[in-house]
Every structure is written in C-alpha cells, then in structure tokens.
Design a protein around this motif. Structure first.
Motif, PDB file in Angstrom:
ATOM      1  N   ALA A 162      30.179  66.757  29.784  1.00  0.00           N
ATOM      2  CA  ALA A 162      30.656  64.971  30.506  1.00  0.00           C
ATOM      3  C   ALA A 162      31.528  64.883  31.160  1.00  0.00           C
ATOM      4  O   ALA A 162      32.137  64.607  32.021  1.00  0.00           O
ATOM      5  CB  ALA A 162      31.185  64.700  28.992  1.00  0.00           C
ATOM      6  N   SER A 163      32.643  65.603  30.675  1.00  0.00           N
ATOM      7  CA  SER A 163      33.505  65.967  32.410  1.00  0.00           C
ATOM      8  C   SER A 163      33.537  66.291  33.525  1.00  0.00           C
ATOM      9  O   SER A 163      33.830  65.423  34.338  1.00  0.00           O
ATOM     10  CB  SER A 163      34.522  67.902  31.747  1.00  0.00           C
ATOM     11  OG  SER A 163      34.188  68.500  32.488  1.00  0.00           O
ATOM     12  N   LYS A 164      31.921  66.801  33.413  1.00  0.00           N
ATOM     13  CA  LYS A 164      31.704  67.353  35.161  1.00  0.00           C
ATOM     14  C   LYS A 164      31.206  65.784  35.908  1.00  0.00           C
ATOM     15  O   LYS A 164      31.147  66.079  36.646  1.00  0.00           O
ATOM     16  CB  LYS A 164      30.295  68.465  35.375  1.00  0.00           C
ATOM     17  CG  LYS A 164      31.874  69.604  35.502  1.00  0.00           C
ATOM     18  CD  LYS A 164      32.615  69.393  36.239  1.00  0.00           C
ATOM     19  CE  LYS A 164      33.653  70.782  36.067  1.00  0.00           C
ATOM     20  NZ  LYS A 164      34.659  71.493  37.153  1.00  0.00           N
ATOM     21  N   HIS A 165      30.289  65.414  34.878  1.00  0.00           N
ATOM     22  CA  HIS A 165      29.652  63.807  35.601  1.00  0.00           C
ATOM     23  C   HIS A 165      31.095  62.489  35.908  1.00  0.00           C
ATOM     24  O   HIS A 165      30.649  62.387  37.082  1.00  0.00           O
ATOM     25  CB  HIS A 165      29.077  63.411  34.153  1.00  0.00           C
ATOM     26  CG  HIS A 165      27.786  63.694  34.204  1.00  0.00           C
ATOM     27  ND1 HIS A 165      27.117  64.818  34.148  1.00  0.00           N
ATOM     28  CD2 HIS A 165      26.094  62.907  34.523  1.00  0.00           C
ATOM     29  CE1 HIS A 165      25.997  65.565  33.731  1.00  0.00           C
ATOM     30  NE2 HIS A 165      25.712  64.050  34.510  1.00  0.00           N
ATOM     31  N   ALA A 166      32.169  63.090  35.141  1.00  0.00           N
ATOM     32  CA  ALA A 166      33.436  62.171  35.187  1.00  0.00           C
ATOM     33  C   ALA A 166      34.220  62.641  36.579  1.00  0.00           C
ATOM     34  O   ALA A 166      34.340  61.758  37.979  1.00  0.00           O
ATOM     35  CB  ALA A 166      34.803  62.463  34.704  1.00  0.00           C
ATOM     36  N   VAL A 167      34.113  64.364  37.497  1.00  0.00           N
ATOM     37  CA  VAL A 167      33.857  64.172  38.351  1.00  0.00           C
ATOM     38  C   VAL A 167      33.418  63.391  39.270  1.00  0.00           C
ATOM     39  O   VAL A 167      33.754  62.990  40.554  1.00  0.00           O
ATOM     40  CB  VAL A 167      34.122  65.647  38.560  1.00  0.00           C
ATOM     41  CG1 VAL A 167      34.567  66.156  39.780  1.00  0.00           C
ATOM     42  CG2 VAL A 167      34.911  66.513  37.471  1.00  0.00           C
ATOM     43  N   VAL A 168      31.917  63.842  39.106  1.00  0.00           N
ATOM     44  CA  VAL A 168      31.347  62.872  40.272  1.00  0.00           C
ATOM     45  C   VAL A 168      31.301  61.932  40.059  1.00  0.00           C
ATOM     46  O   VAL A 168      31.989  60.702  41.223  1.00  0.00           O
ATOM     47  CB  VAL A 168      30.174  63.211  39.968  1.00  0.00           C
ATOM     48  CG1 VAL A 168      28.850  62.265  40.407  1.00  0.00           C
ATOM     49  CG2 VAL A 168      29.194  64.486  40.302  1.00  0.00           C
ATOM     50  N   GLY A 169      31.818  60.715  38.542  1.00  0.00           N
ATOM     51  CA  GLY A 169      32.230  59.118  39.617  1.00  0.00           C
ATOM     52  C   GLY A 169      33.814  59.404  39.453  1.00  0.00           C
ATOM     53  O   GLY A 169      33.827  58.429  40.608  1.00  0.00           O
ATOM     54  N   PHE A 170      34.281  60.167  40.262  1.00  0.00           N
ATOM     55  CA  PHE A 170      35.540  59.682  40.844  1.00  0.00           C
ATOM     56  C   PHE A 170      35.594  60.166  41.848  1.00  0.00           C
ATOM     57  O   PHE A 170      36.052  58.997  42.471  1.00  0.00           O
ATOM     58  CB  PHE A 170      37.107  60.424  39.887  1.00  0.00           C
ATOM     59  CG  PHE A 170      37.828  60.447  38.819  1.00  0.00           C
ATOM     60  CD1 PHE A 170      38.846  58.893  38.613  1.00  0.00           C
ATOM     61  CD2 PHE A 170      37.728  61.423  37.607  1.00  0.00           C
ATOM     62  CE1 PHE A 170      39.356  58.416  38.098  1.00  0.00           C
ATOM     63  CE2 PHE A 170      38.885  60.526  36.964  1.00  0.00           C
ATOM     64  CZ  PHE A 170      39.239  59.544  36.111  1.00  0.00           C
ATOM     65  N   THR A 171      34.812  60.928  41.961  1.00  0.00           N
ATOM     66  CA  THR A 171      34.573  61.110  43.717  1.00  0.00           C
ATOM     67  C   THR A 171      33.779  60.017  44.298  1.00  0.00           C
ATOM     68  O   THR A 171      34.099  59.768  45.441  1.00  0.00           O
ATOM     69  CB  THR A 171      33.600  62.362  43.500  1.00  0.00           C
ATOM     70  OG1 THR A 171      34.318  63.485  43.193  1.00  0.00           O
ATOM     71  CG2 THR A 171      33.336  62.906  45.221  1.00  0.00           C
ATOM     72  N   ARG A 172      32.882  59.354  43.852  1.00  0.00           N
ATOM     73  CA  ARG A 172      32.353  57.808  44.005  1.00  0.00           C
ATOM     74  C   ARG A 172      33.634  56.920  44.819  1.00  0.00           C
ATOM     75  O   ARG A 172      33.189  56.303  45.979  1.00  0.00           O
ATOM     76  CB  ARG A 172      31.113  57.809  44.139  1.00  0.00           C
ATOM     77  CG  ARG A 172      30.230  59.290  43.929  1.00  0.00           C
ATOM     78  CD  ARG A 172      28.581  59.121  43.115  1.00  0.00           C
ATOM     79  NE  ARG A 172      27.164  59.276  43.096  1.00  0.00           N
ATOM     80  CZ  ARG A 172      26.316  60.043  42.735  1.00  0.00           C
ATOM     81  NH1 ARG A 172      26.245  59.946  41.565  1.00  0.00           N
ATOM     82  NH2 ARG A 172      25.699  61.205  43.086  1.00  0.00           N
ATOM     83  N   ALA A 173      33.785  56.950  42.970  1.00  0.00           N
ATOM     84  CA  ALA A 173      34.483  55.723  43.211  1.00  0.00           C
ATOM     85  C   ALA A 173      36.130  55.654  44.039  1.00  0.00           C
ATOM     86  O   ALA A 173      36.232  55.045  44.930  1.00  0.00           O
ATOM     87  CB  ALA A 173      35.060  55.305  41.787  1.00  0.00           C
ATOM     88  N   ALA A 174      36.316  56.633  44.183  1.00  0.00           N
ATOM     89  CA  ALA A 174      37.361  56.314  45.337  1.00  0.00           C
ATOM     90  C   ALA A 174      37.123  56.755  46.636  1.00  0.00           C
ATOM     91  O   ALA A 174      37.531  56.292  47.699  1.00  0.00           O
ATOM     92  CB  ALA A 174      38.291  58.031  45.124  1.00  0.00           C
ATOM     93  N   ALA A 175      35.790  57.610  47.113  1.00  0.00           N
ATOM     94  CA  ALA A 175      35.036  57.049  48.641  1.00  0.00           C
ATOM     95  C   ALA A 175      35.354  56.253  48.877  1.00  0.00           C
ATOM     96  O   ALA A 175      35.231  55.758  50.130  1.00  0.00           O
ATOM     97  CB  ALA A 175      33.864  58.409  49.015  1.00  0.00           C
ATOM     98  N   ASP A 176      35.020  55.851  47.826  1.00  0.00           N
ATOM     99  CA  ASP A 176      34.157  53.843  47.709  1.00  0.00           C
ATOM    100  C   ASP A 176      36.124  53.084  48.617  1.00  0.00           C
ATOM    101  O   ASP A 176      35.759  52.357  48.994  1.00  0.00           O
ATOM    102  CB  ASP A 176      33.983  53.520  47.067  1.00  0.00           C
ATOM    103  CG  ASP A 176      32.892  52.010  47.451  1.00  0.00           C
ATOM    104  OD1 ASP A 176      32.613  51.538  48.199  1.00  0.00           O
ATOM    105  OD2 ASP A 176      34.061  51.173  46.576  1.00  0.00           O
ATOM    106  N   GLU A 177      36.604  53.911  47.758  1.00  0.00           N
ATOM    107  CA  GLU A 177      38.091  52.823  47.587  1.00  0.00           C
ATOM    108  C   GLU A 177      38.567  52.988  48.853  1.00  0.00           C
ATOM    109  O   GLU A 177      39.131  52.254  49.859  1.00  0.00           O
ATOM    110  CB  GLU A 177      39.069  53.244  46.654  1.00  0.00           C
ATOM    111  CG  GLU A 177      39.940  52.417  46.182  1.00  0.00           C
ATOM    112  CD  GLU A 177      40.865  52.544  45.042  1.00  0.00           C
ATOM    113  OE1 GLU A 177      41.677  51.731  44.800  1.00  0.00           O
ATOM    114  OE2 GLU A 177      39.684  52.439  44.303  1.00  0.00           O
ATOM    115  N   TYR A 178      38.388  54.365  49.403  1.00  0.00           N
ATOM    116  CA  TYR A 178      40.072  54.933  50.615  1.00  0.00           C
ATOM    117  C   TYR A 178      38.710  54.839  51.779  1.00  0.00           C
ATOM    118  O   TYR A 178      39.538  55.837  52.311  1.00  0.00           O
ATOM    119  CB  TYR A 178      40.265  55.752  50.224  1.00  0.00           C
ATOM    120  CG  TYR A 178      41.420  55.270  48.833  1.00  0.00           C
ATOM    121  CD1 TYR A 178      42.194  54.922  49.198  1.00  0.00           C
ATOM    122  CD2 TYR A 178      41.141  55.894  47.248  1.00  0.00           C
ATOM    123  CE1 TYR A 178      43.284  54.357  48.034  1.00  0.00           C
ATOM    124  CE2 TYR A 178      41.944  55.026  46.155  1.00  0.00           C
ATOM    125  CZ  TYR A 178      42.621  54.975  46.685  1.00  0.00           C
ATOM    126  OH  TYR A 178      43.669  54.493  45.895  1.00  0.00           O
TER     127      TYR A 178
END
Length: 256
Positions: A162-178
């Motif tokens: 679950a935590s490593k799926h969250a890392v993937v989610g943060f990665t994609r969200a931050a990449a899109d935002e910035y």
C-alpha cells in the motif's frame, strides 16, 4: 548536446536514506557521475564514514542527520543543500522501510504505522521541501524509490505494498502538477535488491530468495548500484522529456 563528463556533472543532489543499501550506492554513483551529493539519514556515524570515503576520493559530499517522518528534518536537509551550494537540482527520495512479512489479518498496528509513516508521510515531507526549493531556481528533477510492490501485489506485505503504491501516486500527481514549472518527478521500482531490508526478509524467511529468483526472468537479486544507475539517468538531463514515469528495475519481474 549532452555533457560527456558525467551524467550529473555540476548538479546538487540530495539523497535520503543514504546511510546504507541503495542510498549509499546512489551516493557513490551520483558522486562518480559528477554531482555534489548531500546525504541524509538517521544514522550519523554511517553518514560520516560515507562522506569521508567520498571526499577522500575528491568528490563533493556532505551529510545532514534527517528523520524523514519529521517535516522539520526534511526541510532542514533541503536547507543544508541550498545553504552549502546555493540551490537544489535533484533529489533521490530513497528512505523507506519494509516491515514484517505477515498475513494482513495478523499485522500489528505498530507495523502498519511505522511503514506508512516512513514510506508515505516521509515522502510527503520531502517532496514539499524539495519542490519548494527547486521552483525559485527554475526547477529540477526528483526520483522517488518505490518498488515492484508499488506495481503488483506481494503476499503478506499489505502495508508495504500500500505504501509503495502511494509512492507511485505521489510521483504521478507531482509530475503532473509541476511539469510546466520545470520540475520532473519520476520513480524507480526495484525488484529484489541486495539491501538491509531484503537481507532481513531473506534471513527470517528461508526459501524466500529462491522463490523470488524463480519468478524473476533474470533469476537473480540486483546489486544496489543497478538501481542507483537507473535513478542517476532519471535525474540527469538525458531524461529531460521523461516525467511521471515509474521505471521497473527488477530483472523482468513485473513483465512475467
């Protein structure tokens, strides 16, 4: 077009979880590729020894004690890089923990709390501080250390997965935002890699290593340097049009 004297020549790169395993390997690889490395971890004696090793070879390395679960520590690590070098060009968010291999219904709250606090809150703390430092200087590159557990299931490791799926989610969200503000954010997803976490899992679970090798097309465990090399490329200008990706470094495990 590209600098041939090192993938990371002239860049200032922060590495969390730098005292051992993939983090320590990244310190050596990034320094050899020309980066000024700032090493962050909780184990100060190990950091000091690694800094001495690198500086003795003529590399630019410094260290700062950091517990990524504490937002103030994450901000202090980033501030150390900026104060010493004037900017932060890259970050490898490697700090993490694995926990026990235990059936989900038997997992203790404390194990869940430790894993999620380190792997998710720790990343959250680091991303905020790093991005905040990169925006005023035109951007930078960030690589987060996920896992094949961020892409597929691993039995008896539900909180870790679950935590490593969250890392993937943060990665994609931050990449899109910035992306339009000059900050690239990617992740590596290592498979079985020789680290303290993996060695502990293997020691406490006889037969686990052979079982993983049996379902890994390359049939082996990676050296930490192999993951660090992938992270170095993602931090470099040679991956300038790559953001929001999760790069498996797993000997073909998720491609079965």
């Amino acid at each position: 077009m590209f600098d041939t004297d090192g993938l990371l020549r002239g860049k200032v790169v922060l590495i969390t979880g730098a005292s051992s395993g993939i983090g320590a390997a990244a310190a050596r690889v990034f320094a050899a590729e020309g980066a000024a490395v700032v090493l962050a971890a909780r184990r100060e004696e190990r950091l000091a020894a690694l800094v001495s090793e690198l500086t003795d070879k003529g590399f630019d390395a410094s260290a700062v004690a950091c517990d990524v679960t504490r937002a103030d520590d994450a901000r202090r690590a980033v501030a150390h890089a900026v104060q010493h070098h004037g900017r932060l060009d890259g970050a490898f968010n490697n700090a993490g923990t694995g926990g026990d291999l235990t059936p989900l219904h038997e997992m203790e709250d404390a194990v869940y709390d430790t894993i999620l606090d380190t792997n998710v809150r720790g990343l959250w703390n680091c991303l905020r501080a790093e991005i905040g430092a990169m925006l005023p200087t035109g951007g930078g590159a960030i690589v987060n250390n996920s896992s094949v557990g961020g892409l597929v299931a691993i039995p008896t490791a539900a909180p870790y997965v679950a935590s490593k799926h969250a890392v993937v989610g943060f990665t994609r969200a931050a990449a899109d935002e910035y992306a339009r503000r000059g900050v690239r954010v990617n992740a590596v997803a290592p498979g079985s890699t020789l680290s303290e976490i993996t060695a502990d899992w293997y020691a406490r679970n006889p037969g686990l290593q052979d079982a993983i090798h049996a379902v890994t097309p390359q049939g082996r465990t990676a050296a930490p340097e192999e993951v660090a090399e992938a992270a170095a490329w993602l931090l470099s200008d040679r991956s300038s049009y790559v953001t929001g990706t999760v790069l498996p470094v797993d000997g073909g495990y998720v491609n079965r």
